[in-house]
Enzyme design. Sequence first.
Site, mmCIF file in Angstrom:
data_model
loop_
_atom_site.group_PDB
_atom_site.id
_atom_site.type_symbol
_atom_site.label_atom_id
_atom_site.label_comp_id
_atom_site.label_asym_id
_atom_site.label_seq_id
_atom_site.Cartn_x
_atom_site.Cartn_y
_atom_site.Cartn_z
ATOM 1 N N ARG A 156 -20.091 5.028 3.976
ATOM 2 C CA ARG A 156 -20.085 5.556 2.618
ATOM 3 C C ARG A 156 -21.485 5.451 2.005
ATOM 4 O O ARG A 156 -22.082 4.387 1.988
ATOM 5 C CB ARG A 156 -19.057 4.817 1.750
ATOM 6 C CG ARG A 156 -17.640 5.310 2.024
ATOM 7 C CD ARG A 156 -16.626 4.536 1.247
ATOM 8 N NE ARG A 156 -16.451 3.202 1.796
ATOM 9 C CZ ARG A 156 -15.613 2.288 1.286
ATOM 10 N NH1 ARG A 156 -14.898 2.587 0.227
ATOM 11 N NH2 ARG A 156 -15.492 1.109 1.858
ATOM 12 N N LEU A 200 -17.639 -9.494 -3.304
ATOM 13 C CA LEU A 200 -17.691 -9.607 -1.851
ATOM 14 C C LEU A 200 -18.666 -8.579 -1.279
ATOM 15 O O LEU A 200 -18.643 -7.424 -1.695
ATOM 16 C CB LEU A 200 -16.308 -9.340 -1.258
ATOM 17 C CG LEU A 200 -15.147 -10.139 -1.856
ATOM 18 C CD1 LEU A 200 -13.806 -9.608 -1.341
ATOM 19 C CD2 LEU A 200 -15.300 -11.622 -1.520
ATOM 20 N N CYS A 256 -20.346 0.311 -2.943
ATOM 21 C CA CYS A 256 -20.431 -0.275 -4.288
ATOM 22 C C CYS A 256 -21.656 0.158 -5.085
ATOM 23 O O CYS A 256 -21.516 0.712 -6.173
ATOM 24 C CB CYS A 256 -20.430 -1.795 -4.180
ATOM 25 S SG CYS A 256 -18.831 -2.443 -3.745
ATOM 26 N N ASP A 281 0.863 -1.184 0.000
ATOM 27 C CA ASP A 281 0.000 0.000 0.000
ATOM 28 C C ASP A 281 0.897 1.232 0.000
ATOM 29 O O ASP A 281 2.064 1.156 0.395
ATOM 30 C CB ASP A 281 -0.921 0.007 1.233
ATOM 31 C CG ASP A 281 -2.156 0.871 1.012
ATOM 32 O OD1 ASP A 281 -3.236 0.321 0.727
ATOM 33 O OD2 ASP A 281 -2.024 2.114 1.100
HETATM 34 C C1 UDX Z 1 -22.669 -5.133 -2.630
HETATM 35 C C2 UDX Z 1 -22.821 -6.453 -3.399
HETATM 36 O O1 UDX Z 1 -23.731 -7.307 -2.693
HETATM 37 C C3 UDX Z 1 -21.470 -7.126 -3.590
HETATM 38 O O2 UDX Z 1 -21.616 -8.276 -4.383
HETATM 39 C C4 UDX Z 1 -20.537 -6.142 -4.273
HETATM 40 O O3 UDX Z 1 -19.261 -6.709 -4.468
HETATM 41 C C5 UDX Z 1 -20.438 -4.856 -3.482
HETATM 42 O O4 UDX Z 1 -21.749 -4.305 -3.285
HETATM 43 P P1 UDX Z 1 -22.387 -4.423 -0.081
HETATM 44 O O5 UDX Z 1 -22.382 -3.015 -0.579
HETATM 45 O O6 UDX Z 1 -21.360 -4.822 0.907
HETATM 46 O O7 UDX Z 1 -22.228 -5.435 -1.317
HETATM 47 O O8 UDX Z 1 -23.784 -4.699 0.615
HETATM 48 P P2 UDX Z 1 -25.182 -5.395 0.312
HETATM 49 O O9 UDX Z 1 -25.439 -6.391 1.368
HETATM 50 O O10 UDX Z 1 -25.269 -5.879 -1.069
HETATM 51 O O11 UDX Z 1 -26.190 -4.189 0.559
HETATM 52 C C6 UDX Z 1 -26.092 -2.962 -0.159
HETATM 53 C C7 UDX Z 1 -27.167 -2.001 0.289
HETATM 54 O O12 UDX Z 1 -28.448 -2.437 -0.162
HETATM 55 C C8 UDX Z 1 -27.299 -1.830 1.800
HETATM 56 O O13 UDX Z 1 -27.514 -0.457 2.092
HETATM 57 C C9 UDX Z 1 -28.521 -2.652 2.166
HETATM 58 O O14 UDX Z 1 -29.171 -2.179 3.320
HETATM 59 C C10 UDX Z 1 -29.368 -2.451 0.928
HETATM 60 N N1 UDX Z 1 -30.329 -3.540 0.684
HETATM 61 C C11 UDX Z 1 -29.886 -4.801 0.392
HETATM 62 C C12 UDX Z 1 -31.696 -3.265 0.702
HETATM 63 O O15 UDX Z 1 -32.111 -2.133 0.956
HETATM 64 N N2 UDX Z 1 -32.563 -4.281 0.429
HETATM 65 C C13 UDX Z 1 -32.158 -5.539 0.127
HETATM 66 O O16 UDX Z 1 -33.022 -6.396 -0.124
HETATM 67 C C14 UDX Z 1 -30.778 -5.814 0.118
#
Ligand code: UDX
Length: 447
Positions: free
Chosen positions: A326, A152, A259, A34
Amino acid sequence: MQGREPLGVIGAGWVGLVTAACFAELGHEVVVRDIDAERIGELEDGRLPIFEPGLDEVLAQNRGRIRFTLDIAEIFDAARVAFICVGTPSTYSGDADLTAVWHVLDELPELQDRVLLVMKSTVPVGTGEKIRQRLDDKGLAHVGYVSNPEFLAEGTAVENFRHPDRVVVGAFAEADGAKVAGLYEPTGAPLVTTDVASAEMIKLASNAFLATRISFINEIANVCEVTGADVADVARGMGLDHRLGPHFLRPGIGYGGSCFPKDVAALKQLAGNSGYHFQLLSAVIEVNELQKRRVVGKLKKHLGPLRGKEIALLGLAFKPNTNDLREASSLVLASRLLAEGARVRAWDPIAIEDARKLLKGVEFATTLREAVAGADAAVVVTEWDEVRELPTPELRDSMRRPLIVDGRNFLDPEAARAIGFTYEGIGRAASTLGAIQQAEQTEPELA
Ligand code: UDX
């Protein structure tokens, strides 16, 4: 464990550290590089600069196989395969900022042997092609390039790495793709081998589709509220159709995180830059922005003007089991409430310190109890386990008004109401009507 091929990881952020730790667990020697000296120092001292369940254990158990460095040359002294795991945040235009990626290419040392650069960072479609060109221009035609996007999710990243739904490998040369695919063989995951552009698109399209599902169910929830349906039953009924599946149909106060917001914007922008207007994604983004603000309307319905009202925000992280703020919906919600003149008291089990830096004008409570005491309403923002403690007679009595706005449909409406709370969720018309009737009985002047 049998020694496996040494690997390099460029970028000790969340993706880089999970990748490094999990490949070390599979028996690889891993060199992690890093540019942030403080971060490397912390990691060398065994301290983890991020919160990810289980990652500290995997790192500690495999510490003997992981080396941290500031010097990119050390990566290629040790390894012939290097994963690029640097950040690709959004620019003001919504495009992905590839500064860190180009920086890595500029810094590459003299490379005599055939090494493989493997892109894990999420990049726009076409980036691999540009990198290939840049490598060729630098006289590095013998350096291979492979796209290997990560899928992930925060909070479950270690498990996601160990048991991926699929491994995607896009390569210019078949042998390079096969080499990267081989690294994942122990996971037994289905493999998708393709060209570089398609691998890049699989990542963007997957995230955009998941975000689309969330915005879709959020709009269904909003329509449920005005038509008398209950979105929890609707989502269950939809999800049992094997063509739809049950995932990502949880309505709430919008998606956040590192993401979805950035990748959806990047795909929309990528299409726009190429002359195609991706209408559906514009709607997905707009629905999400409006969804973050819906709680404000729900609070006003029960409390009238919010000036001077005390609102407890329960949870700040964009989802549970992370301290990541974020693009968290809590940031927009807190700012809107402050703009309405409300007093906002926020609690989160692990994101408070970071939140203090981001949210000016918000008061912070160290316990959920402290947050709700004297409040006019408690808003469930993140579905932390501790929030289950909210519907008790004791906490009801500690509030000025026993109003719960459950932005995640996390609590049992009937149980909360039985204790004497006015409960309102997302997309649950029955409960909404119940809440209004209750409010009319108890607070006629505000209903
Ligand atoms: C996501 C993807 O799942 C992952 O594959 C990618 O690599 C990165 O982005 P992450 O951002 O860690 O992962 O979280 P995730 O569990 O997917 O939830 C994202 C957001 O959607 C959260 O704010 C969560 O609260 C919201 N969400 C998720 C909903 O509002 N409803 C749902 O049914 C699922």
